[in-house]
Design a protein around this motif. Structure first.
Motif, PDB file in Angstrom:
ATOM      1  N   UNK A  81      -0.967  78.819  25.037  1.00  0.00           N
ATOM      2  CA  UNK A  81      -0.766  78.371  23.657  1.00  0.00           C
ATOM      3  C   UNK A  81      -1.012  76.878  23.516  1.00  0.00           C
ATOM      4  N   UNK A  82      -0.868  76.162  24.605  1.00  0.00           N
ATOM      5  CA  UNK A  82      -1.097  74.717  24.571  1.00  0.00           C
ATOM      6  C   UNK A  82      -2.572  74.366  24.693  1.00  0.00           C
ATOM      7  N   UNK A 263      -9.579  70.210  34.827  1.00  0.00           N
ATOM      8  CA  UNK A 263      -9.977  71.097  33.719  1.00  0.00           C
ATOM      9  C   UNK A 263      -8.874  71.303  32.694  1.00  0.00           C
ATOM     10  N   UNK A 264      -7.621  71.270  33.115  1.00  0.00           N
ATOM     11  CA  UNK A 264      -6.528  71.431  32.155  1.00  0.00           C
ATOM     12  C   UNK A 264      -6.512  70.267  31.171  1.00  0.00           C
ATOM     13  N   UNK A 265      -6.655  69.054  31.703  1.00  0.00           N
ATOM     14  CA  UNK A 265      -6.653  67.880  30.839  1.00  0.00           C
ATOM     15  C   UNK A 265      -7.884  67.877  29.953  1.00  0.00           C
ATOM     16  N   UNK A 266      -9.025  68.269  30.505  1.00  0.00           N
ATOM     17  CA  UNK A 266     -10.241  68.338  29.714  1.00  0.00           C
ATOM     18  C   UNK A 266     -10.070  69.287  28.539  1.00  0.00           C
ATOM     19  N   UNK A 267      -9.406  70.424  28.774  1.00  0.00           N
ATOM     20  CA  UNK A 267      -9.178  71.379  27.705  1.00  0.00           C
ATOM     21  C   UNK A 267      -8.309  70.778  26.603  1.00  0.00           C
ATOM     22  N   UNK A 268      -7.309  70.028  26.999  1.00  0.00           N
ATOM     23  CA  UNK A 268      -6.423  69.405  26.018  1.00  0.00           C
ATOM     24  C   UNK A 268      -7.164  68.338  25.216  1.00  0.00           C
TER      25      UNK A 268
END
Length: 327
Positions: A81-82, A263-268
């Protein structure tokens, strides 16, 4: 991600075991001779403090996890969801792992040697199927900033500032290029665990280690500290900026030569355009090479987002004040 609260009643009493005293003093921080973010050279004063003689090891981190039940960032799946619209394969527990390509590649594309690896974490440094058996004395890796903070809290210690870390790394050799002096390999002898050969495909292993090495495999500096160059990068508390003069105040992003993007930060970032602050990491690693990342020097600095973990980032802690006579 914030450090988890301590759940154990057996948190160790802070001791000076395996710590070295770093006397306070004034030194010249930075360098004018290498990368722009190391400038300007300026004088900085630090008070005396104790510092872990070596990076926190696998065995030491294992005791912390056993005592507290801490789950690292790399072992935690983000809430989808984030990250609406993100690649689902990136929203699983995992971390960044280095794999050398079979031959020369462009140094402009880090995806040729870095890969997001589901299941990679401090227990499984190369991903599922790997383990840390026999590496108990190696630096623990795949550690995000929150994990380092949580360990420090448990140990009754703190993480160093960038200035404290650099002062300690110099070991009294103010303005020297390397931790040990101005010559990289005096007498042809390697002084730290770095990359020899053409990065990222040709590692000549002249220092004896293709990956991380047991702490203390090389000679200590003038303050008795080992592995202040190479082996693994180490977290500090300062925010990364384009130069030293605004360190800790300006949260502007900076380019990253040696650490891939999470990749998590890139998605955010793709989702909301938010600027994610980077903390300074110091010391370089076993993957630093003259042709790509000549950052195994006290003045060298790199910025990394707090939630990023990789197979070449670790940390060590400090305790401020109370000199040797009280130790």
């Amino acid at each position: 991600m914030q450090p988890q609260p301590l759940t154990s009643s057996s948190r160790p009493t802070t001791s000076r075991k395996n710590m070295s005293w770093v006397p306070g003093g004034t030194f010249w921080m930075g360098s004018e001779d290498f990368y722009p973010e190391e400038r300007p050279v300026h004088q900085v004063h630090v008070d005396g403090f104790w510092m872990d003689t070596h990076p926190v090891t696998v065995a030491e981190f294992r005791r912390f996890v056993k005592d507290t039940g801490h789950v690292t960032v790399a072992e935690t799946a983000p809430d989808p969801a984030d990250y609406p619209g993100a690649d689902p394969t990136a929203l699983v527990p995992g971390s960044l792992v280095f794999t050398p390509p079979p031959g020369p590649v462009s140094l402009d594309d880090y995806t040729r040697w870095w890969s997001w690896t589901p299941g990679a974490d401090w227990r499984h440094p190369e991903g599922p199927g790997s383990n840390v058996g026999g590496r108990e004395r190696h630096p623990v890796t795949h550690i995000a900033y929150a994990d380092a903070l949580a360990y420090a809290q448990w140990a009754g210690k703190e993480l160093p500032t960038e200035a404290e870390w650099e002062f300690a790394a110099r070991g009294g050799l103010d303005r020297a290029t390397y931790v040990w002096g101005d010559e990289f390999a005096p007498g042809g002898r390697q002084q730290a665990n770095t990359w020899q050969g053409q990065f990222p495909w040709q590692n000549l292993v002249e220092d004896g280690f293709a990956g991380t090495s047991p702490v203390g495999s090389f000679r200590p500096n003038g303050y008795g500290l080992v592995d202040m160059a190479g082996n693994v990068w180490e977290w500090t508390t300062d925010f990364h900026t384009g130069d030293h003069s605004t360190s800790g105040r300006n949260l502007a992003p900076a380019s990253s030569c040696c650490i891939p993007r999470n990749p998590r930060v890139e998605a955010a970032i793709t989702r909301d355009g938010e600027v994610y602050p980077r903390r300074v990491i110091k010391g370089g690693s076993h993957l630093c090479a003259p042709n790509y990342c000549l950052r195994y020097r006290p003045a060298a600095r790199q910025g990394e987002t707090e939630e990023t973990s990789t197979c070449h980032v670790g940390f060590r802690c400090i305790v401020r004040g109370d000199g040797p006579q009280q130790g």
